[in-house]
Design an enzyme around this catalytic site. Structure first.
Site, PDB file in Angstrom:
ATOM      1  N   LYS A 186      28.913  38.822  43.050  1.00  0.00           N
ATOM      2  CA  LYS A 186      27.858  38.074  42.373  1.00  0.00           C
ATOM      3  C   LYS A 186      26.542  38.164  43.150  1.00  0.00           C
ATOM      4  O   LYS A 186      25.498  38.439  42.584  1.00  0.00           O
ATOM      5  CB  LYS A 186      28.262  36.607  42.226  1.00  0.00           C
ATOM      6  CG  LYS A 186      27.234  35.755  41.490  1.00  0.00           C
ATOM      7  CD  LYS A 186      27.697  34.325  41.313  1.00  0.00           C
ATOM      8  CE  LYS A 186      26.606  33.483  40.662  1.00  0.00           C
ATOM      9  NZ  LYS A 186      27.010  32.042  40.585  1.00  0.00           N
ATOM     10  N   GLU A 192      31.585  42.431  53.254  1.00  0.00           N
ATOM     11  CA  GLU A 192      32.903  43.054  53.056  1.00  0.00           C
ATOM     12  C   GLU A 192      32.902  43.926  51.809  1.00  0.00           C
ATOM     13  O   GLU A 192      33.315  45.096  51.845  1.00  0.00           O
ATOM     14  CB  GLU A 192      33.986  41.965  52.926  1.00  0.00           C
ATOM     15  CG  GLU A 192      34.189  41.097  54.162  1.00  0.00           C
ATOM     16  CD  GLU A 192      33.292  39.875  54.184  1.00  0.00           C
ATOM     17  OE1 GLU A 192      32.320  39.823  53.387  1.00  0.00           O
ATOM     18  OE2 GLU A 192      33.536  38.979  55.003  1.00  0.00           O
ATOM     19  N   GLY A 238      31.755  32.136  41.626  1.00  0.00           N
ATOM     20  CA  GLY A 238      32.640  33.245  41.971  1.00  0.00           C
ATOM     21  C   GLY A 238      34.088  32.972  41.631  1.00  0.00           C
ATOM     22  O   GLY A 238      34.736  33.739  40.921  1.00  0.00           O
ATOM     23  N   ARG A 239      34.603  31.812  42.065  1.00  0.00           N
ATOM     24  CA  ARG A 239      36.026  31.521  41.843  1.00  0.00           C
ATOM     25  C   ARG A 239      36.311  31.164  40.395  1.00  0.00           C
ATOM     26  O   ARG A 239      37.456  30.927  40.023  1.00  0.00           O
ATOM     27  CB  ARG A 239      36.491  30.426  42.801  1.00  0.00           C
ATOM     28  CG  ARG A 239      35.682  29.149  42.741  1.00  0.00           C
ATOM     29  CD  ARG A 239      36.008  28.244  43.921  1.00  0.00           C
ATOM     30  NE  ARG A 239      35.101  27.100  43.995  1.00  0.00           N
ATOM     31  CZ  ARG A 239      33.885  27.148  44.552  1.00  0.00           C
ATOM     32  NH1 ARG A 239      33.449  28.288  45.070  1.00  0.00           N
ATOM     33  NH2 ARG A 239      33.101  26.086  44.579  1.00  0.00           N
ATOM     34  N   GLU A 324      38.039  25.747  48.316  1.00  0.00           N
ATOM     35  CA  GLU A 324      36.608  26.079  48.284  1.00  0.00           C
ATOM     36  C   GLU A 324      35.854  25.147  47.333  1.00  0.00           C
ATOM     37  O   GLU A 324      34.653  24.923  47.485  1.00  0.00           O
ATOM     38  CB  GLU A 324      36.393  27.532  47.862  1.00  0.00           C
ATOM     39  CG  GLU A 324      34.964  28.015  48.076  1.00  0.00           C
ATOM     40  CD  GLU A 324      34.826  29.520  47.940  1.00  0.00           C
ATOM     41  OE1 GLU A 324      34.688  29.994  46.797  1.00  0.00           O
ATOM     42  OE2 GLU A 324      34.863  30.210  48.972  1.00  0.00           O
ATOM     43  N   HIS A 350      63.344  30.933  51.470  1.00  0.00           N
ATOM     44  CA  HIS A 350      63.942  31.505  52.691  1.00  0.00           C
ATOM     45  C   HIS A 350      62.973  31.503  53.854  1.00  0.00           C
ATOM     46  O   HIS A 350      63.151  32.230  54.830  1.00  0.00           O
ATOM     47  CB  HIS A 350      64.439  32.927  52.381  1.00  0.00           C
ATOM     48  CG  HIS A 350      65.552  32.935  51.380  1.00  0.00           C
ATOM     49  ND1 HIS A 350      66.865  32.727  51.731  1.00  0.00           N
ATOM     50  CD2 HIS A 350      65.534  33.051  50.030  1.00  0.00           C
ATOM     51  CE1 HIS A 350      67.619  32.748  50.637  1.00  0.00           C
ATOM     52  NE2 HIS A 350      66.836  32.944  49.582  1.00  0.00           N
ATOM     53  N   LYS A 452      28.965  33.843  57.363  1.00  0.00           N
ATOM     54  CA  LYS A 452      28.142  35.005  57.042  1.00  0.00           C
ATOM     55  C   LYS A 452      26.966  35.110  58.011  1.00  0.00           C
ATOM     56  O   LYS A 452      26.621  36.187  58.483  1.00  0.00           O
ATOM     57  CB  LYS A 452      27.627  34.912  55.595  1.00  0.00           C
ATOM     58  CG  LYS A 452      28.714  34.993  54.512  1.00  0.00           C
ATOM     59  CD  LYS A 452      28.086  34.913  53.113  1.00  0.00           C
ATOM     60  CE  LYS A 452      29.135  34.938  52.006  1.00  0.00           C
ATOM     61  NZ  LYS A 452      28.532  34.824  50.646  1.00  0.00           N
TER      62      LYS A 452
HETATM   63  O1  F6P Z   1      34.182  32.977  49.556  1.00  0.00           O
HETATM   64  C1  F6P Z   1      32.893  32.522  49.327  1.00  0.00           C
HETATM   65  C2  F6P Z   1      32.326  33.282  48.173  1.00  0.00           C
HETATM   66  O2  F6P Z   1      30.992  32.987  47.935  1.00  0.00           O
HETATM   67  C3  F6P Z   1      33.119  33.010  46.947  1.00  0.00           C
HETATM   68  O3  F6P Z   1      32.746  31.864  46.295  1.00  0.00           O
HETATM   69  C4  F6P Z   1      32.858  34.265  46.210  1.00  0.00           C
HETATM   70  O4  F6P Z   1      33.797  34.418  45.214  1.00  0.00           O
HETATM   71  C5  F6P Z   1      33.011  35.301  47.317  1.00  0.00           C
HETATM   72  O5  F6P Z   1      32.445  34.674  48.426  1.00  0.00           O
HETATM   73  C6  F6P Z   1      32.361  36.630  47.052  1.00  0.00           C
HETATM   74  O6  F6P Z   1      30.997  36.434  46.844  1.00  0.00           O
HETATM   75  P1  F6P Z   1      30.237  37.576  46.026  1.00  0.00           P
HETATM   76  O7  F6P Z   1      30.850  37.588  44.663  1.00  0.00           O
HETATM   77  O8  F6P Z   1      28.801  37.166  46.029  1.00  0.00           O
HETATM   78  O9  F6P Z   1      30.460  38.885  46.744  1.00  0.00           O
END
Ligand code: F6P
Length: 486
Positions: A186, A192, A238-239, A324, A350, A452
């Site tokens: 987003k 990453e 995002g979530r 989160e 288990h 970050k």
């Molecule tokens: O984990 C924190 C977060 O902002 C999430 O809410 C989001 O889904 C994820 O990092 C990835 O963020 P982005 O979609 O901006 O790469």
């Protein structure tokens, strides 16, 4: 708040009354043969059995009272009306709009473009590699794994970690001329996701690539054409983003019809959440139970055990969704999100089962059951819930299990797109309900920003830069790691 007292005080009083009255879960069933039916809710094709929870009529009334005191009905109205419910960012939360029928024009346009891309890819690629992390990966990964047995399109693979091994494994068996990539981010600033995206572009420079993002400008650095960008609106967290552009791998792997079924299942749960009275409202009860055990019973953890291989990613998805969304102190009325843990049910038995049945500590557990799965799976799930409730009397303390431990059992008739959509919407609204009673904003995640911000200087120091700006502990560790790397 509707001004009927403090929600957590209402729950604390109910807990004290139950303790004084010597509530016993086993006796509650013995005294009320109709308890299982009375405390079960049918919603959007799912069966939610709340009867093995530490509840009596007074406690149920207290849960509803706490929701009313916290203003849940008004908060729910505002959510579905697209009003600002994310105060710290001044945003609405638009995930329910993504699955509305008909969808708002902005969502319809994205669905149309997703369908065009998915249909094109379904005709010419064998694999789709989805790149993203957190909410940009957990939802689509869960759904693609769950619907894999019904896949009739390119198989979705997922690369979330910057560790090259992750992308390497995702690309096993893939060919550059038969693989497409989705870069889901987003912000399009998540280190990453961007490092994996760069590596993927290097692996297949001519492979089709689509970006799902709210930051189209930033995609130019990866050479992604404007026509290959699907929009994630600012109001879609995002979530909560599975239901739109981030859901593209689902549509590619299982087709536009399956994605429509996923949305339909979530929409059906939305309708139930909006219409059902709170005492018979599955998402509201599930969320209120989270508050009940965290705030009134002091339980710091909560477990989820899906009894279907296709739902193996559900615990990780629910971890992010709850922790989160509600792991916050701003505005909080006392403790909030529990630590969510879990594993696929058979594995959990288990590994975690010993703790669940005999530890002096305990955690409420959700058992997710697929009725038409191999019979041994629902049988094991129901037996685990039974064992937690009944316990095991033995003279030898090493063999005794105390019992009286609560669980909720949610039954899907089968693991298909509709019922999976309903299940995920159930938990989205449960977490929203809990956030309202706890008094926190379910839709921001400022805590993630700290990591970050701090990573850059540490990474620079590891690469030979100065450790001057780092604390003594981190500087010492940078030296240890740096020396070990040579
Ligand atoms: O984990 C924190 C977060 O902002 C999430 O809410 C989001 O889904 C994820 O990092 C990835 O963020 P982005 O979609 O901006 O790469």
């Amino acid at each position: 708040m509707s001004g009927q007292g403090d929600p957590t005080e209402i729950l604390a009083a109910a807990r004290a009354r139950m303790a004084a009255g010597g509530f016993d879960l086993r006796r509650a069933f013995a005294d009320d043969p109709g308890r299982a039916g009375r405390l079960s809710v049918a919603a959007a094709g799912l069966h939610a059995d709340f009867s093995k929870n530490l509840l009596d009529d007074g406690a149920l009334a207290a849960l509803v009272g706490a929701a009313q005191a916290a203003g849940l009905p008004e908060a729910r109205r505002a959510l579905f009306a697209g009003e600002v419910v994310n105060a710290s960012e001044g945003r609405a939360a638009l995930h329910p709009a993504l699955r509305a029928d008909p969808p708002p024009p902005w969502a319809a346009r994205t669905l149309e473009r997703m369908a065009a891309i998915a249909t094109d890819w379904r005709g010419r690629v064998r694999h789709v590699v989805h790149i993203g992390i957190g909410g940009s990966a957990l939802g689509p990964r869960l759904v693609c794994e769950a619907l894999r047995p019904h896949a009739d399109g390119p198989r979705a693979r997922f690369a979330q970690s910057p560790d090259p091994q992750d992308l390497s494994e995702a690309l096993e068996g893939c060919a550059p001329d038969a693989t497409a990539f989705i870069v889901a981010s987003k912000s399009f600033t998540t280190p990453e996701a961007l490092s994996v995206a760069r590596a993927a572009r290097a692996w297949g420079p001519s492979a089709p690539v689509v970006a799902a993002t709210g930051n189209a400008d930033a995609t130019r650095a990866l050479g992604i054409a404007p026509d290959d960008i699907l929009d994630i609106p600012a109001g879609v967290g995002g979530r909560f983003s599975l239901w739109g552009a981030v859901g593209l791998p689902v549509m590619a792997q299982n087709g536009p019809g399956a994605f429509a079924d996923l949305l339909a299942g979530a929409r059906a749960m939305d309708a139930h959440f909006l219409a059902a009275p709170l005492a018979a409202n599955a998402p509201a009860l599930l969320g209120l139970l989270s508050v009940w055990y965290r705030s009134a019973w002091g339980r710091g953890a909560a477990a989820c055990f899906p009894y279907a291989h296709g739902l193996r990613a559900l615990p990780a998805y629910l971890q992010q969704l709850m922790m989160e969304s509600c792991g916050k102190a701003a505005g909080a009325r006392g403790p909030t999100a529990p630590v969510v843990f879990g594993a696929p049910g058979p594995d959990a038995q288990h590994a975690i089962g010993q703790w669940l049945h005999q530890s002096p500590d305990w955690a409420p557990a959700d058992f997710i059951v697929v009725a038409d799965a191999l019979a041994a799976l629902p049988a094991a799930a129901l037996a685990q819930a039974q064992g937690l409730m009944e316990g095991y009397a033995a003279d030898d303390p090493a063999r005794a299990c105390p019992g009286g431990r609560p669980s909720t059992t949610i039954v899907l008739p089968r693991l298909d797109a509709f019922h999976l959509g309903a299940l995920l919407a159930l938990y989205e609204h449960a977490v929203f309900t809990a956030s309202v009673v706890w008094g926190v904003n379910a839709f921001d995640q400022w805590g993630v920003e700290l990591g970050k911000r701090l990573t850059g200087p540490v990474e620079a120091a590891l690469s030979g830069g100065s450790t001057g700006g780092l604390d003594a502990s981190t500087a010492a560790l940078v030296k240890v790691v740096r020396d070990a790397r040579h």
